[in-house]
Design an enzyme around this catalytic site. Sequence first.
Site, PDB file in Angstrom:
ATOM      1  N   TYR A 109      -8.475  15.624  -7.442  1.00  0.00           N
ATOM      2  CA  TYR A 109      -7.641  14.899  -8.402  1.00  0.00           C
ATOM      3  C   TYR A 109      -6.724  15.862  -9.146  1.00  0.00           C
ATOM      4  O   TYR A 109      -5.509  15.654  -9.220  1.00  0.00           O
ATOM      5  CB  TYR A 109      -8.541  14.134  -9.378  1.00  0.00           C
ATOM      6  CG  TYR A 109      -7.774  13.311 -10.386  1.00  0.00           C
ATOM      7  CD1 TYR A 109      -7.188  12.104 -10.023  1.00  0.00           C
ATOM      8  CD2 TYR A 109      -7.619  13.758 -11.700  1.00  0.00           C
ATOM      9  CE1 TYR A 109      -6.472  11.354 -10.938  1.00  0.00           C
ATOM     10  CE2 TYR A 109      -6.901  13.013 -12.629  1.00  0.00           C
ATOM     11  CZ  TYR A 109      -6.339  11.812 -12.246  1.00  0.00           C
ATOM     12  OH  TYR A 109      -5.630  11.082 -13.147  1.00  0.00           O
ATOM     13  N   ASP A 124       0.869  -1.169   0.000  1.00  0.00           N
ATOM     14  CA  ASP A 124       0.000   0.000   0.000  1.00  0.00           C
ATOM     15  C   ASP A 124       0.907   1.220   0.000  1.00  0.00           C
ATOM     16  O   ASP A 124       1.618   1.482   0.969  1.00  0.00           O
ATOM     17  CB  ASP A 124      -0.879  -0.036   1.263  1.00  0.00           C
ATOM     18  CG  ASP A 124      -1.768   1.198   1.368  1.00  0.00           C
ATOM     19  OD1 ASP A 124      -1.651   2.097   0.502  1.00  0.00           O
ATOM     20  OD2 ASP A 124      -2.565   1.262   2.321  1.00  0.00           O
ATOM     21  N   LYS A 167      -2.586  15.940  -8.883  1.00  0.00           N
ATOM     22  CA  LYS A 167      -1.715  15.673 -10.032  1.00  0.00           C
ATOM     23  C   LYS A 167      -0.879  16.918 -10.384  1.00  0.00           C
ATOM     24  O   LYS A 167       0.247  16.789 -10.856  1.00  0.00           O
ATOM     25  CB  LYS A 167      -2.548  15.225 -11.237  1.00  0.00           C
ATOM     26  CG  LYS A 167      -3.132  13.815 -11.090  1.00  0.00           C
ATOM     27  CD  LYS A 167      -2.052  12.733 -11.187  1.00  0.00           C
ATOM     28  CE  LYS A 167      -2.647  11.338 -11.268  1.00  0.00           C
ATOM     29  NZ  LYS A 167      -1.624  10.284 -11.402  1.00  0.00           N
ATOM     30  N   SER A 196      -1.597  13.909 -15.545  1.00  0.00           N
ATOM     31  CA  SER A 196      -2.950  13.939 -16.134  1.00  0.00           C
ATOM     32  C   SER A 196      -3.146  15.193 -16.971  1.00  0.00           C
ATOM     33  O   SER A 196      -2.571  16.253 -16.668  1.00  0.00           O
ATOM     34  CB  SER A 196      -3.992  13.920 -15.018  1.00  0.00           C
ATOM     35  OG  SER A 196      -5.273  14.194 -15.548  1.00  0.00           O
TER      36      SER A 196
END
Length: 662
Positions: A559, A465, A563, A546
């Site tokens: 998000y 993890d 990024k 992204s």
Amino acid sequence: MQNLWNDTDAAAYTGELNLRVYTSRLLGRNPDLVLHGGGNTSVKLRERNLFGEEEELLYVKGSGWNLETIETAGFAPVRMAHLLKLAELPELSDIQMARELRVGLTNPAAPDPSVEAILHALLPYPFVDHTHADAIVTLTNTPDGEARIRAVFGQRVVIIPYVMPGFKLAKVCAELFSKHATAQTVGMVLTSHGLFTFGAAAKESYDRMIELVTEAEEYLKRRVTARPAAEAVASTAGNLLSLEDRNGLAKLRREVSQAAKFPVILSTHADEQALSFARHPRVKEISQQGPATPDHVIRTKRLPMLGRDVAAYVEAYGAYFVRHAGNYSPPLTQLDPAPRVILDEDLGLITVGRTATEAAIAEDIYRHTIKIILQAEALGGWRALSEADIFEVEYWDLEQAKLKRAGAPKMFAGEVALVTGAASGIGKACAESLLARGAAVVGVDVNPAITETFKRADFYGVVADLGSAAQIGVALAQAVHKYGGLDMLILNAGIFPASRRIAELSDAEWARTLHINTDANLTLLREAHPLLKLAPRGGRVAVIASKNVPAPGPGAAAYSASKAALTQLARVAALEWGADNVRVNILHPDAVFDTGLWTDEVLQARAAHYKLSVQEYKTKNILRAEVKSRDVAELAAELCGPLFAKTTGAQIPVDGGNDRVI
Ligand code: ZN
């Protein structure tokens, strides 16, 4: 030794050639008989040619085939008349012999016949089996080896003193065999090399091999009772490398790679057998004599390196080359002087290869060597062949040709890449692209399926993890233990939370997204930096960011911010690490729909939202192109390759063209 012959299985193999395949595979299945391409077998058959003439042919193992997996196509058909005529010649060079063996083939598409083909032809039996059985080599590699062979086998074998494999050996065997063979003879022992058995049928020859080797094993068992004098050592195989060992090993790999002049894989084995041999009180004497059987030299070099003084090993190898090369013409070219086996008191057995498979082969061979050395020692003294004999095989034209046939190495041969989130989607595709370019890949994923994602020697899956700094440390330690260091890092793992406007965005969701997409990558970069700095050809990092960085979308605040922060982190890393020869580049993919995230329902719902068909939705970009995981992965791999050798800190879109980004 277990006889693996089974009447039911054998019945499925009709005809002599098929039975030859069957028993060859039985031999190949036992690593105490043959390892990695060693050993060879043959059968003599009469066949009618195109003109209706009957000829006797020797079907002999072709080089490049392993006995364990051989098929009929792996046996090269050579005319017996041609082989027996060659055997009459007073001399034949290796190169001429290799050529003449091909000349004698009845099938031009057949593989090169084994270099022992003439020897097989000269033995007057339909079936001939040859192995490098550990027990036989153990007995002959002692000071009174010949007497021991006699004591075990009596007159049932002819003993041949060591002669280099090839034409000379065939001549010597033929001469001694015709002189000493009797009605009782069932085999032939080649000192420091191996064993031949023969028979009228496949089963007879195979049975004799198993019987003789079993008798040798039993002789050893009776005499090698106590465990050889070595400190009992608890295995530390399950233990993790300490930070110090991790960096020490990566440094050793860099030095070995520099000596070889190409990057290498270092595979560490800290089990009981490996550690107790590396710490054996007489390791200096017993490990520094030579391999158990000469053809191992190609995989292990003549001597293992003791400890970590690479410069001293390289110097000693150079001196060994100079001592022997003078006797050869045309002049020889020195092979790379890097060790293939390292014995280290702290780390155990470390094997070296240009690929993970080569390192694994060196490991297999050396484990058998350890067993043979310790047993021979217990019998009264291990004695390997002379330095000159081993050199002759190491620099043998035909062995050199074998190595050359392997072709040019792949782009990332000998290099190690770690890919996060490699169990699926873009991460899995990145692993594929890197494996295809020859890298050894450590795939890290929270999904336990990662351990089974690819079943091959050059892939190692670690369940971790990335949200846990401790687990990141474990993953890096395992990568170094398995392959010796880290050259490339692909930061791919990330989470894509459900669409939510800022007004509804909770602190917890924001924090969790930044923790996985940004913080975890900071930890990984920081921990990996010392390893990347030691990469033989310089470290490389590819960041999968992204399109949302240059062109964020509503509902994706967490998000997009995570990024963007990751991108900024990577840009600073590019600035800070350039002096360490570590390159950091960034990809901005968009609309990659062949990942686990995008089920058919989700795709249909999104397409409907924009009043588009699924296909229109997938290709709503300037080029009208569908962007796939593989497109991103191939570019990520190339970013780590020579094409981008002079690029760092770059951000490249993989999105089919987006008017907000352009
Ligand atoms: Zn052999």
